[in-house]
Design a protein around this motif. Structure first.
Motif, mmCIF file in Angstrom:
data_model
loop_
_atom_site.group_PDB
_atom_site.id
_atom_site.type_symbol
_atom_site.label_atom_id
_atom_site.label_comp_id
_atom_site.label_asym_id
_atom_site.label_seq_id
_atom_site.Cartn_x
_atom_site.Cartn_y
_atom_site.Cartn_z
ATOM 1 N N SER A 79 -12.199 4.224 -0.952
ATOM 2 C CA SER A 79 -12.173 4.745 0.408
ATOM 3 C C SER A 79 -11.561 6.141 0.356
ATOM 4 O O SER A 79 -10.383 6.298 0.011
ATOM 5 C CB SER A 79 -11.344 3.833 1.311
ATOM 6 N N CYS A 100 -2.132 5.177 6.590
ATOM 7 C CA CYS A 100 -3.219 5.720 7.412
ATOM 8 C C CYS A 100 -3.079 5.249 8.858
ATOM 9 O O CYS A 100 -2.795 4.067 9.113
ATOM 10 C CB CYS A 100 -4.566 5.292 6.857
ATOM 11 N N CYS A 137 -5.485 2.157 10.081
ATOM 12 C CA CYS A 137 -5.619 0.985 9.208
ATOM 13 C C CYS A 137 -5.633 -0.323 10.002
ATOM 14 O O CYS A 137 -4.771 -0.550 10.853
ATOM 15 C CB CYS A 137 -4.468 0.963 8.211
ATOM 16 N N GLU A 164 -3.387 -2.422 -0.986
ATOM 17 C CA GLU A 164 -4.043 -1.710 -2.084
ATOM 18 C C GLU A 164 -4.066 -2.609 -3.316
ATOM 19 O O GLU A 164 -3.031 -2.851 -3.955
ATOM 20 C CB GLU A 164 -3.293 -0.406 -2.373
ATOM 21 N N CYS A 181 0.853 -1.185 0.000
ATOM 22 C CA CYS A 181 0.000 0.000 0.000
ATOM 23 C C CYS A 181 0.888 1.233 0.000
ATOM 24 O O CYS A 181 1.942 1.254 0.647
ATOM 25 C CB CYS A 181 -0.916 0.014 1.217
ATOM 26 N N ASN A 218 -7.907 2.703 -2.440
ATOM 27 C CA ASN A 218 -7.736 4.089 -2.007
ATOM 28 C C ASN A 218 -7.530 5.024 -3.196
ATOM 29 O O ASN A 218 -7.382 6.236 -3.018
ATOM 30 C CB ASN A 218 -6.576 4.225 -1.013
ATOM 31 N N GLU A 255 -5.028 5.187 -5.435
ATOM 32 C CA GLU A 255 -3.690 5.693 -5.758
ATOM 33 C C GLU A 255 -3.138 5.204 -7.087
ATOM 34 O O GLU A 255 -2.233 5.822 -7.648
ATOM 35 C CB GLU A 255 -2.710 5.341 -4.639
ATOM 36 N N PHE A 310 -10.231 9.199 2.231
ATOM 37 C CA PHE A 310 -9.718 9.571 3.549
ATOM 38 C C PHE A 310 -9.479 11.071 3.676
ATOM 39 O O PHE A 310 -9.096 11.546 4.743
ATOM 40 C CB PHE A 310 -8.406 8.827 3.825
#
Length: 365
Positions: free
Chosen positions: A152, A28, A31, A104, A24, A130, A132, A154
């Motif tokens: 998600s 965070c 997590c 991820e 990932c 996420n 990315e 954030f």
């Protein structure tokens, strides 16, 4: 209760979550990493001694200190072994959808091949991301049969995203790049015909403007879902109600996933847009959760959320049912023959029948 005022739809749980990678690019601070330790930070640590605190990667896994995890997760590769594991899962409990998680998932170098294999086996395929790296892979994944992606969110600004990252990664510049990547992922997903949803935790009233920005920016094309923060539950619920009131949202359907803790309400907005408010029901497995030390309103925030599959480092495919109790994960072959598999299937069937009888305004799924 809201669910008595609007039509209710009962959807039996038929999903298996599969952790396909531990990698990932975010760090965070909240997590749970699907219950497993961060693999890159624990390769030389003995099983049962894993740490969930930030190591070289800056990432955390918040339940590791107490959940008894006994293995590190490995990347799952497409091929005969994965096919056998999926077949064993489907033979144990009714499974029609496979949902990829991580880490991820879009960082997996063979993600399109995994999607293709799962689709060829007759499953619907979704994933949680996420955002990315989606712009690089979602078009090919769509061609392979990816049905939907749950994003998600954030942070809607670089400052918000940086605020929930480990100190080493709390850079506004880095967060700006991640926010741009999220927008590119959404654009790519929609252009490729994938169903795109955005999950947004609303912790308290200070986050209402953020929630409204997401609805305004993406709500015409993306399914927005407000999620309760279980650590600030009362404030979170109040904030979601306030946000819905500002949006003039009208409830039109309540959806319960029978056999898991998931439920949500669909709201109609002026102009035809929709948003969802997601909730966690206090659901427990009748045998597995009985007597568990975490079986209380404080420690068991997620409830029973469904079955998860992992690949252990240098080991078998594993099945888990709780990210707070990774010590009860078992190899897929053992799960397929276990009392727990029968318990889960019976619980799904019983909940479906009970909830169907409970709500006379039932909508066929």
């Amino acid at each position: 209760m809201l669910m008595h005022k609007v039509p209710v739809e009962i959807r039996p749980d038929e999903t298996g979550r599969v952790k396909i990678t531990d990698e990932c690019g975010l760090a965070c601070t909240f997590c749970h990493n699907e219950g497993t330790a961060v693999t890159a930070d624990n390769r030389n640590v003995e099983p049962g001694q894993y740490t969930g605190t930030a190591g070289r990667t800056g990432r955390v896994s918040i339940y590791i200190a107490t959940n008894g995890a006994q293995f590190l997760s490995a990347r799952i590769e497409p091929g005969p072994e994965f096919a056998l594991a999926l077949a064993a899962l489907r033979g144990s409990i009714t499974t029609r959808e496979i949902h990829f998680t991580g880490g991820e998932p879009t960082l997996h170098p063979r993600l399109p091949a995994l999607v293709q294999q799962v689709r060829d086996m007759g499953f619907t395929v979704g994933l949680t991301s996420n955002g990315e790296n989606g712009a690089a892979v979602l078009e090919e994944c769509a061609g392979a049969g990816l049905d939907r992606v749950n994003l998600s969110v954030f942070g809607t600004t670089a400052v918000e995203l940086a605020a929930v990252q480990a100190p080493r990664f709390a850079s506004v510049g880095l967060a700006e790049a991640k926010i741009a990547a999220l927008a590119a992922t959404i654009e790519t997903g929609l252009r490729s015909g994938i169903k795109v949803s955005a999950n947004l935790v609303v912790s308290d009233s200070t986050q209402i403007p953020r929630a409204l920005r997401i609805v305004e920016e993406y709500g015409r094309d993306v399914t927005i879902r407000f999620l309760v923060n279980l650590e600030t539950e009362d404030h979170s619920r109040t904030a979601i109600r306030e946000a819905l009131a500002i949006l003039d949202a009208v409830p039109v359907r309540h959806i319960i996933t029978a056999g898991t803790s998931d439920e949500r309400t669909r709201y109609q907005l002026p102009g035809g847009r929709t948003v969802y408010a997601k909730n966690i029901r206090p659901v427990r497995l009748p045998e597995t959760c009985s007597g568990c030390r975490f079986n209380n309103a404080t420690d068991c925030a997620e409830g029973y959320y469904g079955v998860r599959m992992y690949r252990a480092q240098d080991g078998p495919y594993m099945i888990g049912v709780c990210i707070r109790r990774m010590d009860i994960c078992v190899p897929i072959g053992e799960f397929a023959m276990s009392r727990r598999a029968r318990e889960i299937q019976a619980f799904r069937d019983d909940e479906t029948a009970r909830l169907t009888a409970q709500y006379p305004q039932l909508i066929p799924a």
